[in-house]
Design a protein around this motif. Structure first.
Motif, mmCIF file in Angstrom:
data_model
loop_
_atom_site.group_PDB
_atom_site.id
_atom_site.type_symbol
_atom_site.label_atom_id
_atom_site.label_comp_id
_atom_site.label_asym_id
_atom_site.label_seq_id
_atom_site.Cartn_x
_atom_site.Cartn_y
_atom_site.Cartn_z
ATOM 1 N N VAL A 103 -32.140 -26.163 -13.251
ATOM 2 C CA VAL A 103 -31.808 -24.857 -13.818
ATOM 3 C C VAL A 103 -33.040 -23.958 -13.763
ATOM 4 O O VAL A 103 -34.151 -24.382 -14.070
ATOM 5 C CB VAL A 103 -31.322 -25.008 -15.274
ATOM 6 N N GLY A 104 -32.851 -22.717 -13.320
ATOM 7 C CA GLY A 104 -33.951 -21.769 -13.219
ATOM 8 C C GLY A 104 -34.417 -21.525 -11.800
ATOM 9 O O GLY A 104 -35.108 -20.533 -11.549
ATOM 10 N N GLU A 105 -34.034 -22.399 -10.845
ATOM 11 C CA GLU A 105 -34.442 -22.193 -9.457
ATOM 12 C C GLU A 105 -33.517 -21.200 -8.763
ATOM 13 O O GLU A 105 -32.322 -21.135 -9.049
ATOM 14 C CB GLU A 105 -34.442 -23.517 -8.676
ATOM 15 N N ALA A 106 -34.084 -20.449 -7.826
ATOM 16 C CA ALA A 106 -33.310 -19.491 -7.029
ATOM 17 C C ALA A 106 -33.270 -19.976 -5.581
ATOM 18 O O ALA A 106 -34.283 -20.425 -5.044
ATOM 19 C CB ALA A 106 -33.923 -18.105 -7.111
ATOM 20 N N TRP A 107 -32.113 -19.865 -4.957
ATOM 21 C CA TRP A 107 -31.919 -20.281 -3.568
ATOM 22 C C TRP A 107 -31.164 -19.203 -2.813
ATOM 23 O O TRP A 107 -30.407 -18.423 -3.402
ATOM 24 C CB TRP A 107 -31.101 -21.580 -3.505
ATOM 25 N N LEU A 108 -31.367 -19.193 -1.508
ATOM 26 C CA LEU A 108 -30.504 -18.432 -0.614
ATOM 27 C C LEU A 108 -29.333 -19.355 -0.288
ATOM 28 O O LEU A 108 -29.545 -20.497 0.141
ATOM 29 C CB LEU A 108 -31.267 -18.039 0.652
ATOM 30 N N VAL A 109 -28.100 -18.866 -0.497
ATOM 31 C CA VAL A 109 -26.939 -19.746 -0.368
ATOM 32 C C VAL A 109 -25.798 -19.029 0.351
ATOM 33 O O VAL A 109 -25.772 -17.807 0.453
ATOM 34 C CB VAL A 109 -26.436 -20.216 -1.754
ATOM 35 N N ASP A 110 -24.853 -19.839 0.829
ATOM 36 C CA ASP A 110 -23.510 -19.372 1.159
ATOM 37 C C ASP A 110 -22.608 -19.860 0.031
ATOM 38 O O ASP A 110 -22.751 -21.001 -0.424
ATOM 39 C CB ASP A 110 -23.022 -19.955 2.484
ATOM 40 N N ALA A 111 -21.713 -19.004 -0.444
ATOM 41 C CA ALA A 111 -20.838 -19.378 -1.553
ATOM 42 C C ALA A 111 -19.410 -18.974 -1.236
ATOM 43 O O ALA A 111 -19.164 -17.922 -0.627
ATOM 44 C CB ALA A 111 -21.307 -18.729 -2.847
ATOM 45 N N GLN A 112 -18.467 -19.819 -1.648
ATOM 46 C CA GLN A 112 -17.060 -19.531 -1.354
ATOM 47 C C GLN A 112 -16.171 -20.164 -2.418
ATOM 48 O O GLN A 112 -16.372 -21.313 -2.813
ATOM 49 C CB GLN A 112 -16.685 -20.079 0.027
ATOM 50 N N ASP A 113 -15.219 -19.375 -2.912
ATOM 51 C CA ASP A 113 -14.185 -19.925 -3.778
ATOM 52 C C ASP A 113 -12.828 -19.492 -3.227
ATOM 53 O O ASP A 113 -12.737 -19.066 -2.075
ATOM 54 C CB ASP A 113 -14.391 -19.493 -5.243
ATOM 55 N N ARG A 114 -11.785 -19.562 -4.007
ATOM 56 C CA ARG A 114 -10.444 -19.250 -3.501
ATOM 57 C C ARG A 114 -10.241 -17.768 -3.237
ATOM 58 O O ARG A 114 -9.317 -17.373 -2.522
ATOM 59 C CB ARG A 114 -9.393 -19.723 -4.509
ATOM 60 N N VAL A 115 -11.129 -16.938 -3.796
ATOM 61 C CA VAL A 115 -10.936 -15.494 -3.712
ATOM 62 C C VAL A 115 -11.898 -14.827 -2.752
ATOM 63 O O VAL A 115 -11.515 -13.934 -1.991
ATOM 64 C CB VAL A 115 -11.079 -14.860 -5.113
ATOM 65 N N ARG A 116 -13.157 -15.253 -2.737
ATOM 66 C CA ARG A 116 -14.171 -14.513 -1.994
ATOM 67 C C ARG A 116 -15.153 -15.454 -1.298
ATOM 68 O O ARG A 116 -15.297 -16.611 -1.671
ATOM 69 C CB ARG A 116 -14.932 -13.564 -2.923
ATOM 70 N N THR A 117 -15.841 -14.886 -0.320
ATOM 71 C CA THR A 117 -16.878 -15.597 0.411
ATOM 72 C C THR A 117 -18.117 -14.721 0.477
ATOM 73 O O THR A 117 -18.022 -13.527 0.791
ATOM 74 C CB THR A 117 -16.418 -15.945 1.839
ATOM 75 N N GLU A 118 -19.277 -15.288 0.166
ATOM 76 C CA GLU A 118 -20.544 -14.564 0.234
ATOM 77 C C GLU A 118 -21.486 -15.334 1.155
ATOM 78 O O GLU A 118 -21.624 -16.553 1.034
ATOM 79 C CB GLU A 118 -21.178 -14.435 -1.155
ATOM 80 N N GLU A 145 -23.218 -23.679 -0.870
ATOM 81 C CA GLU A 145 -23.892 -24.388 0.220
ATOM 82 C C GLU A 145 -25.327 -23.884 0.293
ATOM 83 O O GLU A 145 -25.571 -22.700 0.523
ATOM 84 C CB GLU A 145 -23.182 -24.139 1.551
ATOM 85 N N LEU A 146 -26.288 -24.778 0.072
ATOM 86 C CA LEU A 146 -27.685 -24.389 0.031
ATOM 87 C C LEU A 146 -28.194 -24.033 1.424
ATOM 88 O O LEU A 146 -27.862 -24.687 2.401
ATOM 89 C CB LEU A 146 -28.530 -25.536 -0.532
ATOM 90 N N ILE A 147 -29.015 -22.982 1.503
ATOM 91 C CA ILE A 147 -29.662 -22.598 2.756
ATOM 92 C C ILE A 147 -31.152 -22.882 2.684
ATOM 93 O O ILE A 147 -31.687 -23.666 3.452
ATOM 94 C CB ILE A 147 -29.408 -21.118 3.085
ATOM 95 N N THR A 148 -31.832 -22.246 1.741
ATOM 96 C CA THR A 148 -33.265 -22.498 1.590
ATOM 97 C C THR A 148 -33.699 -22.047 0.203
ATOM 98 O O THR A 148 -33.163 -21.068 -0.331
ATOM 99 C CB THR A 148 -34.079 -21.752 2.674
ATOM 100 N N PRO A 149 -34.650 -22.745 -0.401
ATOM 101 C CA PRO A 149 -35.133 -22.310 -1.717
ATOM 102 C C PRO A 149 -35.990 -21.069 -1.594
ATOM 103 O O PRO A 149 -36.664 -20.862 -0.591
ATOM 104 C CB PRO A 149 -35.958 -23.514 -2.205
ATOM 105 N N LEU A 150 -35.960 -20.232 -2.597
ATOM 106 C CA LEU A 150 -36.803 -19.037 -2.613
ATOM 107 C C LEU A 150 -38.101 -19.396 -3.306
ATOM 108 O O LEU A 150 -38.225 -19.317 -4.526
ATOM 109 C CB LEU A 150 -36.090 -17.890 -3.335
#
Length: 216
Positions: A103-118, A145-150
């Protein structure tokens, strides 16, 4: 105890050990992630010989070669660089699952649920099984989905926090800062941007924020 009972207990113990090994293999398989192919510039990886390295090119060449930089006190600027094969690198997302991120870490991610994709969004792990990205969007571990830690691009001499106008102004373009409970601010040319809002070094000054990423 008869020999038959003893043999039964031995078989039960072997079955228990086998079940534990199967569960361990399943867990390892769940953590296995293919190596990234694109957008490698500025990403961190681990090399067995050079340690933590920063990738200084966008793509691997036809032979899998990547130019990487890493700290080396033997050089005037404290860093060295050379080519390494991508197969020799381990990326953070290959050894880290969303549920393993503290908790507290920031990452660059891809995120997807039933409604939206980022795609390629900055997300902060705000609590167990909860990620928050720009616009106060929330995601669970299994939707990320993790890409890389910031993390800072130069961890040996990069400040962990900034407070004054001069400290904010000293951060290069591409830097990302945030405080707990706040969407990250990204340093764009001459301004700071947060979800479309624009401000400057002076307006951010006076509030201490953590440096999530140093430069691009």
């Amino acid at each position: 105890m008869t020999s038959q009972q003893q043999r039964l207990e031995e078989l039960q113990q072997q079955a228990k050990e086998l079940a534990e090994q199967i569960e361990q293999l399943k867990a390892e398989g769940a953590r296995e992630v293919k190596q990234p192919r694109d957008n490698l510039l500025g990403r961190w990886a681990r090399h067995e010989e050079y340690g933590h390295v920063l990738i200084a090119c966008q793509h691997a060449d036809e032979r899998g070669g990547l130019f990487v930089a890493y700290p080396d006190d033997g050089f005037p600027d404290g860093a060295d660089g050379r080519y390494a094969n991508q197969r020799e690198l381990t990326f953070p997302e290959q050894t880290t699952r969303p549920q393993d991120v503290p908790v507290g870490e920031a990452w660059l991610v891809d995120a997807q649920d039933r409604v939206r994709t980022e795609k390629d969004v900055v997300a902060l792990k705000t609590k167990d099984d909860l990620w928050t990205s720009s616009g106060f969007l929330e995601w669970t571990d299994d939707e990320v989905e993790l890409i890389t830690p910031l993390i800072p691009a130069r961890p040996h001499d990069t400040p962990e926090t900034v407070t004054t106008e001069e400290e904010y102004g000293a951060l290069p373009e591409g830097s990302i800062v945030a405080k707990p409970g706040e969407d990250p601010w990204t340093h764009k040319p001459y301004v700071w941007e947060q979800r479309g809002a624009i401000t400057d070094d002076m307006m951010l000054s006076g509030t201490t924020r953590h440096v999530l990423r140093w430069g691009r």
